[in-house]
Write an enzyme that holds these catalytic residues in place. Sequence first.
Site, PDB file in Angstrom:
ATOM      1  N   HIS A 268      -9.663  17.472  -5.749  1.00 41.33           N
ATOM      2  CA  HIS A 268     -10.520  16.645  -6.603  1.00 41.33           C
ATOM      3  C   HIS A 268     -11.817  16.315  -5.873  1.00 41.33           C
ATOM      4  O   HIS A 268     -11.791  15.918  -4.712  1.00 41.33           O
ATOM      5  CB  HIS A 268      -9.795  15.342  -6.988  1.00 41.33           C
ATOM      6  CG  HIS A 268      -8.881  15.507  -8.162  1.00 41.33           C
ATOM      7  ND1 HIS A 268      -8.526  14.464  -8.971  1.00 41.33           N
ATOM      8  CD2 HIS A 268      -8.263  16.610  -8.659  1.00 41.33           C
ATOM      9  CE1 HIS A 268      -7.735  14.908  -9.942  1.00 41.33           C
ATOM     10  NE2 HIS A 268      -7.541  16.197  -9.765  1.00 41.33           N
TER      11      HIS A 268
ATOM     12  N   TYR B 207      -9.800   4.552 -12.300  1.00 41.39           N
ATOM     13  CA  TYR B 207      -9.399   3.185 -11.916  1.00 41.39           C
ATOM     14  C   TYR B 207     -10.138   2.247 -12.860  1.00 41.39           C
ATOM     15  O   TYR B 207     -11.360   2.251 -12.886  1.00 41.39           O
ATOM     16  CB  TYR B 207      -9.821   2.876 -10.483  1.00 41.39           C
ATOM     17  CG  TYR B 207      -9.146   3.708  -9.402  1.00 41.39           C
ATOM     18  CD1 TYR B 207      -9.590   4.991  -9.102  1.00 41.39           C
ATOM     19  CD2 TYR B 207      -8.080   3.197  -8.675  1.00 41.39           C
ATOM     20  CE1 TYR B 207      -8.981   5.749  -8.100  1.00 41.39           C
ATOM     21  CE2 TYR B 207      -7.470   3.939  -7.673  1.00 41.39           C
ATOM     22  CZ  TYR B 207      -7.925   5.218  -7.398  1.00 41.39           C
ATOM     23  OH  TYR B 207      -7.322   5.958  -6.411  1.00 41.39           O
TER      24      TYR B 207
ATOM     25  N   TYR C 251     -13.162   6.464   0.374  1.00 38.70           N
ATOM     26  CA  TYR C 251     -12.070   7.020  -0.446  1.00 38.70           C
ATOM     27  C   TYR C 251     -11.575   8.348   0.125  1.00 38.70           C
ATOM     28  O   TYR C 251     -10.371   8.599   0.176  1.00 38.70           O
ATOM     29  CB  TYR C 251     -12.552   7.217  -1.885  1.00 38.70           C
ATOM     30  CG  TYR C 251     -11.425   7.509  -2.867  1.00 38.70           C
ATOM     31  CD1 TYR C 251     -11.136   8.805  -3.271  1.00 38.70           C
ATOM     32  CD2 TYR C 251     -10.640   6.469  -3.378  1.00 38.70           C
ATOM     33  CE1 TYR C 251     -10.096   9.070  -4.159  1.00 38.70           C
ATOM     34  CE2 TYR C 251      -9.601   6.727  -4.270  1.00 38.70           C
ATOM     35  CZ  TYR C 251      -9.340   8.034  -4.653  1.00 38.70           C
ATOM     36  OH  TYR C 251      -8.304   8.290  -5.523  1.00 38.70           O
TER      37      TYR C 251
ATOM     38  N   LYS D 245      -4.402   4.824   0.348  1.00 34.38           N
ATOM     39  CA  LYS D 245      -4.494   4.902   1.812  1.00 34.38           C
ATOM     40  C   LYS D 245      -3.143   4.905   2.522  1.00 34.38           C
ATOM     41  O   LYS D 245      -3.063   5.304   3.681  1.00 34.38           O
ATOM     42  CB  LYS D 245      -5.299   3.704   2.332  1.00 34.38           C
ATOM     43  CG  LYS D 245      -6.752   3.736   1.915  1.00 34.38           C
ATOM     44  CD  LYS D 245      -7.493   4.869   2.577  1.00 34.38           C
ATOM     45  CE  LYS D 245      -8.804   5.169   1.891  1.00 34.38           C
ATOM     46  NZ  LYS D 245      -9.042   6.604   1.753  1.00 34.38           N
TER      47      LYS D 245
ATOM     48  N   PRO E 142      -2.005  -0.009  -2.973  1.00 32.26           N
ATOM     49  CA  PRO E 142      -2.236   1.425  -3.216  1.00 32.26           C
ATOM     50  C   PRO E 142      -3.558   1.745  -3.909  1.00 32.26           C
ATOM     51  O   PRO E 142      -3.890   2.893  -4.114  1.00 32.26           O
ATOM     52  CB  PRO E 142      -1.054   1.854  -4.068  1.00 32.26           C
ATOM     53  CG  PRO E 142      -0.390   0.619  -4.523  1.00 32.26           C
ATOM     54  CD  PRO E 142      -0.819  -0.500  -3.669  1.00 32.26           C
TER      55      PRO E 142
HETATM   56  P1  FAS Z   1       8.285   5.189   4.375  1.00 31.91           P
HETATM   57  O1  FAS Z   1       8.667   3.837   3.864  1.00 31.91           O
HETATM   58  O2  FAS Z   1       7.871   6.256   3.404  1.00 31.91           O
HETATM   59  O3  FAS Z   1       9.505   5.819   5.199  1.00 31.91           O
HETATM   60  C1  FAS Z   1      10.274   5.012   6.063  1.00 31.91           C
HETATM   61  C2  FAS Z   1      11.652   5.647   6.149  1.00 31.91           C
HETATM   62  O4  FAS Z   1      12.432   4.886   7.091  1.00 31.91           O
HETATM   63  C3  FAS Z   1      12.384   5.599   4.813  1.00 31.91           C
HETATM   64  O5  FAS Z   1      12.859   6.882   4.468  1.00 31.91           O
HETATM   65  C4  FAS Z   1      13.512   4.616   5.063  1.00 31.91           C
HETATM   66  O6  FAS Z   1      14.687   4.935   4.363  1.00 31.91           O
HETATM   67  C5  FAS Z   1      13.717   4.746   6.569  1.00 31.91           C
HETATM   68  N1  FAS Z   1      14.364   3.545   7.150  1.00 31.91           N
HETATM   69  C6  FAS Z   1      14.109   2.255   6.859  1.00 31.91           C
HETATM   70  N2  FAS Z   1      14.949   1.461   7.556  1.00 31.91           N
HETATM   71  C7  FAS Z   1      15.746   2.278   8.310  1.00 31.91           C
HETATM   72  C8  FAS Z   1      16.789   2.054   9.227  1.00 31.91           C
HETATM   73  N3  FAS Z   1      17.221   0.812   9.485  1.00 31.91           N
HETATM   74  N4  FAS Z   1      17.381   3.119   9.819  1.00 31.91           N
HETATM   75  C9  FAS Z   1      16.935   4.382   9.556  1.00 31.91           C
HETATM   76  N5  FAS Z   1      15.944   4.666   8.672  1.00 31.91           N
HETATM   77  C10 FAS Z   1      15.359   3.613   8.067  1.00 31.91           C
HETATM   78  N6  FAS Z   1       0.729   4.896  -0.951  1.00 31.91           N
HETATM   79  C11 FAS Z   1      -0.301   5.514  -1.555  1.00 31.91           C
HETATM   80  O7  FAS Z   1      -1.192   6.039  -0.870  1.00 31.91           O
HETATM   81  N7  FAS Z   1      -0.371   5.578  -2.939  1.00 31.91           N
HETATM   82  C12 FAS Z   1       0.618   5.036  -3.731  1.00 31.91           C
HETATM   83  O8  FAS Z   1       0.559   5.101  -4.952  1.00 31.91           O
HETATM   84  C13 FAS Z   1       1.706   4.392  -3.139  1.00 31.91           C
HETATM   85  N8  FAS Z   1       2.717   3.857  -3.901  1.00 31.91           N
HETATM   86  C14 FAS Z   1       3.766   3.226  -3.273  1.00 31.91           C
HETATM   87  C15 FAS Z   1       4.836   2.650  -4.014  1.00 31.91           C
HETATM   88  C16 FAS Z   1       5.892   2.001  -3.370  1.00 31.91           C
HETATM   89  C17 FAS Z   1       7.018   1.395  -4.179  1.00 31.91           C
HETATM   90  C18 FAS Z   1       5.895   1.881  -1.971  1.00 31.91           C
HETATM   91  C19 FAS Z   1       7.008   1.135  -1.261  1.00 31.91           C
HETATM   92  C20 FAS Z   1       4.849   2.438  -1.227  1.00 31.91           C
HETATM   93  C21 FAS Z   1       3.791   3.120  -1.871  1.00 31.91           C
HETATM   94  N9  FAS Z   1       2.749   3.706  -1.156  1.00 31.91           N
HETATM   95  C22 FAS Z   1       1.718   4.342  -1.734  1.00 31.91           C
HETATM   96  C23 FAS Z   1       2.748   3.655   0.237  1.00 31.91           C
HETATM   97  C24 FAS Z   1       3.657   4.766   0.726  1.00 31.91           C
HETATM   98  O9  FAS Z   1       3.218   6.001   0.229  1.00 31.91           O
HETATM   99  C25 FAS Z   1       3.659   4.668   2.219  1.00 31.91           C
HETATM  100  O10 FAS Z   1       2.363   4.464   2.738  1.00 31.91           O
HETATM  101  C26 FAS Z   1       4.278   5.863   2.875  1.00 31.91           C
HETATM  102  O11 FAS Z   1       5.550   6.053   2.332  1.00 31.91           O
HETATM  103  C27 FAS Z   1       4.315   5.573   4.386  1.00 31.91           C
HETATM  104  O12 FAS Z   1       5.172   6.471   4.952  1.00 31.91           O
HETATM  105  P2  FAS Z   1       6.156   5.993   6.127  1.00 31.91           P
HETATM  106  O13 FAS Z   1       5.400   5.191   7.103  1.00 31.91           O
HETATM  107  O14 FAS Z   1       6.847   7.226   6.555  1.00 31.91           O
HETATM  108  O15 FAS Z   1       7.161   4.940   5.455  1.00 31.91           O
HETATM  109  C1  PHB Z   2      -0.724   8.057  -7.566  1.00 32.23           C
HETATM  110  O1  PHB Z   2      -1.008   9.102  -8.163  1.00 32.23           O
HETATM  111  O2  PHB Z   2       0.453   7.659  -7.410  1.00 32.23           O
HETATM  112  C2  PHB Z   2      -1.844   7.219  -6.999  1.00 32.23           C
HETATM  113  C3  PHB Z   2      -3.116   7.759  -6.927  1.00 32.23           C
HETATM  114  C4  PHB Z   2      -4.149   6.993  -6.400  1.00 32.23           C
HETATM  115  C5  PHB Z   2      -3.889   5.702  -5.962  1.00 32.23           C
HETATM  116  C6  PHB Z   2      -2.603   5.166  -6.040  1.00 32.23           C
HETATM  117  C7  PHB Z   2      -1.577   5.938  -6.558  1.00 32.23           C
HETATM  118  O3  PHB Z   2      -4.905   4.947  -5.464  1.00 32.23           O
END
Ligand code: FAS
Ligand code: PHB
Length: 390
Positions: free
Chosen positions: A72, A201, A385, A297, A293
Amino acid sequence: MKTDVAIIGAGPAGLMLGHLLRQQGIGAVVVERQSADYVLGRIRAGVLEQVTVDILNELGLGNRMKQEGLPHEGFFLADGERLIHIDIAELTGGSKVMVYGQTEVTRDLMDAAKDRDLEVVYEAKDVALHEIDTERPYLTYQKDGQEHRIDARFIAGCDGFHGPSRKAIPDSVGKTFERVYPFGWLGILSDVPPCNDELIYANHSNGFALASMRSQTRSRYYIQVPLDEKIENWSDDRLWDELSIRLGPEAGSRITRGPALEKSIAPLRSFVFEPMRYKSLFLAGDAAHIVPPTGAKGLNLASSDVAYLSRAFVSFFQDSKTDGIDTYSQTALARVWKSERFSWSLTSLMHRFPDDGEFGRRMQVSELDYIASSRAAQTAIAENYVGLPL
Ligand code: FAS
Ligand code: PHB
């Protein structure tokens, strides 16, 4: 078991770090609390910065992303009436973002782990960190009714916001910075074509909305909802109706409706934990920081953390140098805070805050009006961005 780096968490941070270390012949083992299917079932990020694209390509794992991802060159801001285009490619000298879901990034990393000789232990329960203040830290965990131990030189806490790593750092050492937002995001994933070629957005008087996508046939939408909102209050039809309103007449009229494959509410917070290193324990990704989100980032900060951390570990194990590990926290936090600022700023601009009243709304509409007319304002948004340089 003995290894060089024991990694907690098989999300993007843990798996990317594991791959980067194994690619350099450094020992790494990942222990993950959940099953692989559970990890893949979490619907999260959708937009990759160049830093994440580069890591996947550097690991030789970028082919599916190149085939299925959507590059994009811009996105839109909307104020309920009009669409304001942010031409990120033109404004940043050609930078782009890649629309490719976090689920697919994680799947590519998981599928390649065996060939990279990266051991990932799933369904490892009660993971505990031991002697992290020494040069001989170790992990223990329960699996198949037995306790297991992994001795390592370093432990990488990639266990997300709720994991044990950050909590293993003494209170006297750690400092947290947090802002919890008075709303959440209700997200829907549906196999319908996107309503727009690029992301939108929107800050409508009813609240924020985001039109995103996973492919040309699968869409991802969000709306801002009150913190105490219940998912059962939102039928698919009610959500599609509200999206049509908040995205404005032009985009709203192009929405294709369909059943939800997934529908969930996520809270929004800004959170940073300092430092990101304590002796033999290093934090990366959501274990150390959370962003709303809005700025896309979260996943991309996990990528920059592991880019810095893997280089530091390679320098230590291959050249016996400690400057990388000694400066990791400071280096990673410098980029984290800039992303925190951008995510907070865009969240503040694009959401309705209960206490803001009419004056606050006018400030937001006026800022969007300024952005619509200012190349300088659009450039500032565009370069943040696409992701600031490492
Ligand atoms: P993660 O949370 O992905 O991974 C951590 C891992 O550690 C998990 O698999 C977990 O099961 C494991 N873990 C936890 N406790 C443990 C333990 N005691 N023992 C062993 N393993 C354990 N970011 C965006 O950029 N755009 C979005 O739209 C967006 N939407 C999101 C929606 C939700 C509901 C959440 C929670 C986050 C969202 N994020 C979004 C942010 C998300 O993408 C994170 O930034 C990304 O998953 C970060 O990756 P990790 O640091 O690997 O953490
Ligand atoms: C998504 O596609 O999940 C998404 C994209 C951009 C954002 C947040 C979430 O800033």
